[in-house]
Write an enzyme that holds these catalytic residues in place. Structure first.
Site, PDB file in Angstrom:
ATOM      1  N   TYR A 141      22.314  95.535  63.754  1.00 52.97           N
ATOM      2  CA  TYR A 141      22.312  96.593  62.736  1.00 52.97           C
ATOM      3  C   TYR A 141      21.843  97.931  63.313  1.00 52.97           C
ATOM      4  CZ  TYR A 141      22.778  92.724  59.380  1.00 52.97           C
ATOM      5  OH  TYR A 141      23.207  91.614  58.696  1.00 52.97           O
ATOM      6  N   LYS A 191      21.353  81.751  68.790  1.00 53.18           N
ATOM      7  CA  LYS A 191      22.693  81.281  69.156  1.00 53.18           C
ATOM      8  C   LYS A 191      22.745  81.306  70.687  1.00 53.18           C
ATOM      9  CE  LYS A 191      26.920  80.088  68.053  1.00 53.18           C
ATOM     10  NZ  LYS A 191      27.201  78.733  67.572  1.00 53.18           N
ATOM     11  N   ASP A 223      24.161  78.259  63.388  1.00 54.33           N
ATOM     12  CA  ASP A 223      25.176  77.552  62.593  1.00 54.33           C
ATOM     13  C   ASP A 223      24.622  76.222  62.084  1.00 54.33           C
ATOM     14  OD1 ASP A 223      25.104  77.099  65.325  1.00 54.33           O
ATOM     15  OD2 ASP A 223      27.259  76.812  65.564  1.00 54.33           O
ATOM     16  N   ASP A 247      19.289  87.883  57.756  1.00 55.73           N
ATOM     17  CA  ASP A 247      19.941  88.461  56.582  1.00 55.73           C
ATOM     18  C   ASP A 247      20.822  87.411  55.914  1.00 55.73           C
ATOM     19  OD1 ASP A 247      20.897  90.277  54.783  1.00 55.73           O
ATOM     20  OD2 ASP A 247      22.111  91.422  56.197  1.00 55.73           O
ATOM     21  N   ASP A 251      20.070  84.762  52.240  1.00 55.35           N
ATOM     22  CA  ASP A 251      20.918  84.694  51.037  1.00 55.35           C
ATOM     23  C   ASP A 251      21.241  83.236  50.732  1.00 55.35           C
ATOM     24  OD1 ASP A 251      21.086  87.476  50.663  1.00 55.35           O
ATOM     25  OD2 ASP A 251      23.212  87.342  50.116  1.00 55.35           O
TER      26      ASP A 251
END
Ligand code: NAD
Length: 358
Positions: A141, A191, A223, A247, A251
């Site tokens: 970001y 990752k 994942d 982020d 959610d």
């Protein structure tokens, strides 16, 4: 006197923030604390008023405060602005950077009264109590972004994902200190099988782990983590991860609590902490009094805990939310058969009443 900058923002932000203020006022009345609230513009509302989503005056008010209470920003009206003027990129990211808020805490706790409200099975979510610690001022970001034309007449877009040892150490040590005070389990999510930044992340965590022998350290690919969060969420105590993974995972984790409207957040690391719900401005329900204010009210509780060191006052708010849930009151996002439907303001009133009564 606690000085609080209040930034309602856009969409449901202007509906939920007053409900959190009501809860703070109720605690103040009960425990004889005083606040000085200073409201300021941010997001699309600020762009419409003064031509920029993060006016300098707003930043200054935040810097001069002890804490910031933010609603949410953004919406379709501002989606086509040049990227640096869009609310999320032009306001939220620079505000976090400016205030040095590198650690974002998102506790994900299932209130017993909400067992039936989640889309997930009761036996999977019973007893969920985890916290995600998301790095907030690095990664994709904040990396350099660019676009260039390609010879075939198309375009190439680039976002750079970089992390330094310093940035990783800072957030990981923070997470270890949180884990020490909880169930002493830290899961670092990366990752590392694909990304170089994740390999540095994993090496750094592995090195630091020896300094925290009392905490059990595990590593998980992002994942797999997204799958494990809904397969067996009780395996987690503290999750620490980089900006974008955090982020997305939070959610997902919000559904363990019944609704994204239940997930509060605290962003800390600098002089002034920022407290906001984990959700966005929900343009689809804005202006209809349908928004669940509890994530914002619970964020206010986190403000009392982390910025003002008022633990028992924070618990007053959390206990009130728990009570209102057990009494069967629900905003539409949590509504189930046999419960009482209330709107945003009524939910805020109920929490306020319980705080004052308890
Ligand atoms: P969103 O979180 O706003 O909404 C996703 C879904 O969840 C919607 O159906 C919405 O109605 C529902 N929802 C969210 N909060 C709720 C609440 N308190 N009560 C009941 N239902 C709730 O995400 P989105 O739709 O992807 O984004 C909408 C806008 O918000 C975009 O402009 C986005 O960029 C912005 N956004 C801002 C923030 C922030 O201010 N921190 C965070 C995320 C998204």
């Amino acid at each position: 006197m606690y000085r609080i900058a209040v930034l309602p923002g856009d969409g449901i932000g202007v509906e939920i923030v007053p409900e959190a203020i009501k809860a703070l006022m109720a605690v103040g009345k009960k425990c004889s604390h005083q606040y000085l609230f200073t409201e300021a513009l941010i997001g699309g509302a600020a762009y419409d008023a003064v031509g920029h989503p993060l006016p300098e005056a707003t930043l200054e008010i935040c810097r001069q405060s002890d804490a910031v209470l933010l609603g949410a920003i953004g919406g379709p009206k501002w989606d086509d602005l040049p990227v640096h003027l869009r609310p999320e990129v032009g306001a939220l990211l620079p505000l976090r950077k400016e205030l040095g808020l590198y650690a974002n805490l998102r506790p994900c706790i299932l209130f017993p009264g909400l067992l039936q409200a989640s889309t997930l099975k009761e036996e999977i979510i019973t007893g969920v109590d985890l916290i995600v610690i998301r790095e907030l001022t690095g990664g994709l970001y904040f990396g350099e972004k660019s676009r260039e034309k390609t010879p075939d007449g198309g375009e190439k877009a680039t976002d750079i994902l970089s992390y330094s040892t310093y940035e990783i150490e800072r957030i990981v040590r923070f997470a270890y200190n949180v884990a020490r005070k909880r169930h002493r389990k830290l899961c670092s999510v990366d990752k590392a099988n694909v990304l170089e930044s994740s390999r540095l992340w994993r090496e750094t965590v592995t090195r630091l782990a020896s300094e925290y022998p009392e905490v059990e350290t595990t590593h998980m690919y992002v994942d797999n983590c997204s799958m494990q969060l809904i397969r067996n969420p009780r395996q987690f105590d503290v999750i620490v991860t980089e900006n974008m993974f955090g982020d997305i995972l939070t959610d997902e984790a919000s559904m363990l609590t019944g609704s994204i409207g239940m997930l509060p957040s605290a962003s800390i690391g600098g002089q002034v902490g920022l407290y906001e719900p984990s959700h966005g401005s929900a343009p689809d329900i804005a202006g209809q009094k349908k928004a669940n204010p509890l994530a914002t009210i619970l964020s206010a509780a986190m403000m009392l805990r982390y910025s003002f060191d008022l633990e028992s006052e924070a618990r007053l708010i959390e206990a009130a939310v728990r009570q209102v849930m057990e009494d069967g009151y629900r905003t539409p996002d949590l509504m189930e058969e046999g419960k009482t439907l209330v709107d945003t303001v009524q939910m805020g009133d109920l929490v306020q009443e319980v705080i004052l009564k308890n």
